[in-house]
Design an enzyme around this catalytic site. Structure first.
Site, PDB file in Angstrom:
ATOM      1  N   LYS A 144     143.760  69.953  43.149  1.00  0.00           N
ATOM      2  CA  LYS A 144     144.561  68.928  43.830  1.00  0.00           C
ATOM      3  C   LYS A 144     144.030  68.721  45.250  1.00  0.00           C
ATOM      4  O   LYS A 144     143.612  69.686  45.911  1.00  0.00           O
ATOM      5  CB  LYS A 144     146.018  69.425  43.845  1.00  0.00           C
ATOM      6  CG  LYS A 144     147.047  68.428  44.303  1.00  0.00           C
ATOM      7  CD  LYS A 144     148.437  69.042  44.107  1.00  0.00           C
ATOM      8  CE  LYS A 144     149.561  68.164  44.569  1.00  0.00           C
ATOM      9  NZ  LYS A 144     150.888  68.779  44.335  1.00  0.00           N
TER      10      LYS A 144
ATOM     11  N   SER B 265     153.983  66.066  41.890  1.00  0.00           N
ATOM     12  CA  SER B 265     152.941  65.346  42.583  1.00  0.00           C
ATOM     13  C   SER B 265     151.517  65.701  42.135  1.00  0.00           C
ATOM     14  O   SER B 265     150.570  65.036  42.547  1.00  0.00           O
ATOM     15  CB  SER B 265     153.052  65.622  44.080  1.00  0.00           C
ATOM     16  OG  SER B 265     152.979  67.012  44.337  1.00  0.00           O
TER      17      SER B 265
ATOM     18  N   SER C 249     156.184  70.246  41.128  1.00  0.00           N
ATOM     19  CA  SER C 249     155.010  69.368  41.012  1.00  0.00           C
ATOM     20  C   SER C 249     153.917  69.809  40.050  1.00  0.00           C
ATOM     21  O   SER C 249     153.012  69.038  39.768  1.00  0.00           O
ATOM     22  CB  SER C 249     154.390  69.167  42.382  1.00  0.00           C
ATOM     23  OG  SER C 249     155.103  68.178  43.036  1.00  0.00           O
TER      24      SER C 249
HETATM   25  N1  GLN Z   1     159.369  66.011  43.624  1.00  0.00           N
HETATM   26  C1  GLN Z   1     159.585  67.038  44.595  1.00  0.00           C
HETATM   27  C2  GLN Z   1     159.431  66.497  46.003  1.00  0.00           C
HETATM   28  O1  GLN Z   1     159.097  65.364  46.147  1.00  0.00           O
HETATM   29  C3  GLN Z   1     158.631  68.177  44.368  1.00  0.00           C
HETATM   30  C4  GLN Z   1     157.289  67.965  44.940  1.00  0.00           C
HETATM   31  C5  GLN Z   1     156.388  69.144  44.844  1.00  0.00           C
HETATM   32  O2  GLN Z   1     156.647  70.093  44.117  1.00  0.00           O
HETATM   33  N2  GLN Z   1     155.326  69.084  45.597  1.00  0.00           N
HETATM   34  O3  GLN Z   1     159.636  67.186  46.952  1.00  0.00           O
END
Ligand code: GLN
Length: 540
Positions: free
Chosen positions: A45, A194, A218
């Site tokens: 990532k 994400s 994510s």
């Molecule tokens: N969807 C969650 C957020 O926007 C988790 C994101 C993540 O785990 N990076 O914070």
């Protein structure tokens, strides 16, 4: 797996998975034969630092940034014999659950129909670094960027450097079709986020495994939406050094693959203490977890006690998911792998607001460093209004996307004198309650609690709950959803993040459905072992 660059480039055209791709066919390094991850490839990532290509977090504000150091995860994976093929697309700064709104365009979900290409062509970028070797520890400590993607801070002096002291690097970035949004099939569903790019790379067999970050789901959510395994280890188990901070009390390094054994091997290679990351578990804590684990092996042959928290039986839960959840538990019971117990963890119902208060607070503080002065993008002087405001305001206004700005504002409020006690401190308290409630239901001790009397011999070993409430939404619908409603997609993953628990999302049924296998803090190997057993039952 060998990586064939032309194949990867052609697959990427349709799905827009990579923010940058290394310009080489990966050939295994013979000096690393017999290494644990020999002959494997991975994608990472784009919020993990890597030296030889950009680290962008899918944000305009970091688009020109090239890190002078590798993250610990990258260093360890290289040492273990695995080769990185490129950096993957994500929601900007890991804020989101869709991978559709970052600066480099959306990543599409390989599990759904898509005929047309989003990527029109690739731009090859070549640049050079001058290596300076530290005599003290033998490590490369700085690399100055000669040209290519600008680095305004470079102290490189062209006249004094000879070509022989330079290393050359080359990578590709994608150029999207001008009408790329219209090219998305009406049947396309979000890939999840994400870490959407990392999930898509695995789902399309471009790599053996990929690395993502999981702050509130994510890794697990996109793994579920693309029908692969996604593992979020215990908080602090894998070093976060070089992972760009979103919310440092929750950020966790996660691993995705189609194969549980691969995840196990990668986890073993990364499961080490690191003095560069103060939140990384110490050697003594790791040792005590291992000893307790050996002792508890006495239970081998006995059934796993599985708890089902009643707070997860939500109205929003789709009927198909409910049905499959029951089906999965019945199957595992029939194979005498588990016994099911109803449990209650009351604070789960406050998880979503608690998470979004804490995560935005930490993000607003972490993201204050992006001012266009020290690194990354800087607004053009003509755009700035120097009479009325400092330059960094324009840089931040034009460099961050809407969701990031929304969260910075929310976080600043929660940390301000108006919101500190009523929001930030309250959320911190609820998080503490949630952790205590989890500790009460598990049989194993939370490795951060020294007092062994906290251990409940009658407790459960695992929790099994869905990863999401429903199938991924269609992209066209998702774009109409208001942002706060979209936070609801995280309702099943967030409680484990707040408590730092090791959690594996397993694919189920091949239709973007998944279930989380959750263990007590520190019991990562138990979760991996249990996953293997569940996998063998499901294969039957
Ligand atoms: N969807 C969650 C957020 O926007 C988790 C994101 C993540 O785990 N990076 O914070």
């Amino acid at each position: 797996m060998k990586a064939n660059l032309n194949h990867i480039k052609s697959v990427n055209k349709k799905y827009n998975i990579f923010t940058s791709l290394r310009n080489k066919d990966i050939i295994s390094d013979p000096s690393l034969s017999y290494s644990p991850l020999e002959n494997t490839t991975y994608a990472i990532k784009d919020n993990f630092t890597t030296r030889n290509e950009p680290t962008t977090c899918s944000s305009k504000i970091l688009a020109p940034y090239i890190s002078p150091f590798d993250s610990t995860v990258v260093t360890l994976l290289n040492q273990s014999g695995s080769s990185c093929i490129g950096k993957t697309n994500m929601d900007e700064f890991a804020m989101g659950n869709s991978t559709v709104s970052g600066y480099f365009g959306p990543t599409l979900n390989p599990a759904y129909e898509q005929d047309q290409d989003l990527v029109e062509s690739y731009q090859q970028i070549d640049f050079y670094t001058k290596d300076s070797i530290s005599e003290t520890d033998g490590e490369v400590i700085s690399k100055e960027i000669l040209n290519g993607n600008n680095n305004n801070n470079s102290s490189f002096n062209e006249n004094t450097t000879t070509a022989s002291s330079l290393s050359s690097h080359s990578y590709f970035i994608s150029k999207l079709h001008s009408d790329s949004m219209e090219r998305i099939s009406k049947k396309q569903r979000i890939v999840g986020g994400s870490s959407g790019g990392s999930a898509a790379a695995v789902a399309l067999n471009l790599v053996d495994f990929s690395i993502g970050s999981d702050t509130g789901g994510s890794v697990r959510l996109p793994a579920c939406y693309t029908n692969i395994y996604g593992f979020k280890p215990t908080y602090g188990r894998i070093s976060r050094w070089g992972l760009v901070a979103y919310s440092q009390s929750l950020d966790t390094v996660g691993i995705m693959s189609k194969n549980v054994d691969t995840i196990w091997k990668v986890f073993t290679s990364l499961d080490l203490s690191d003095s560069k990351d103060p939140s990384c578990l110490s050697d003594s804590t790791r040792e005590s977890i291992a000893i307790e684990r050996l002792n508890s092996k006495k239970n081998v042959g006995k059934k796993f006690k599985v708890g089902i928290p009643k707070e997860f039986l939500l109205n929003e839960l789709n009927d198909d998911v409910k049905k499959s959840w029951k089906e999965l538990l019945t199957k595992l019971e029939k194979f005498k792998l588990i016994e099911v117990y109803p449990i209650s963890i009351p604070s789960i119902k406050y998880s979503l607001p608690t998470y979004y208060t804490l995560v935005t607070s930490e993000a607003s503080s972490n993201l204050s460093r992006y001012d266009g002065i020290r690194y990354g993008y800087r607004a053009n002087e003509n755009e700035c209004n120097f009479d009325n405001e400092p330059e960094f305001i324009t840089t931040r206004d034009t460099g961050f996307g809407d969701e990031v700005k929304r969260r910075i504002i929310l976080g600043n409020y929660a940390l301000s004198s108006y919101g500190y006690n009523s929001h930030f401190m309250k959320a911190t308290g609820v998080r503490g309650m949630l952790i205590n409630e989890f500790n009460k239901v598990f049989r194993d001790r939370n490795c951060l609690i020294e007092n062994k009397s906290f251990q409940s011999t009658n407790g459960i070993d695992m929790i099994i709950v869905p990863t999401t409430v429903s199938k991924p939404p269609l992209i066209k619908d998702f774009w109409q959803t208001d942002p706060v409603t979209s936070y609801l997609n995280d309702v099943f993953t967030i409680p484990m993040s707040l408590a730092g628990l090791p959690t594996m999302s397993i694919p189920y049924g091949g239709e973007s459905m998944g279930f989380q296998l959750v263990g007590q803090h520190g019991q990562d190997y138990k979760v991996l072992e249990f996953t293997r057993l569940v996998e063998s039952v499901l294969e039957n």
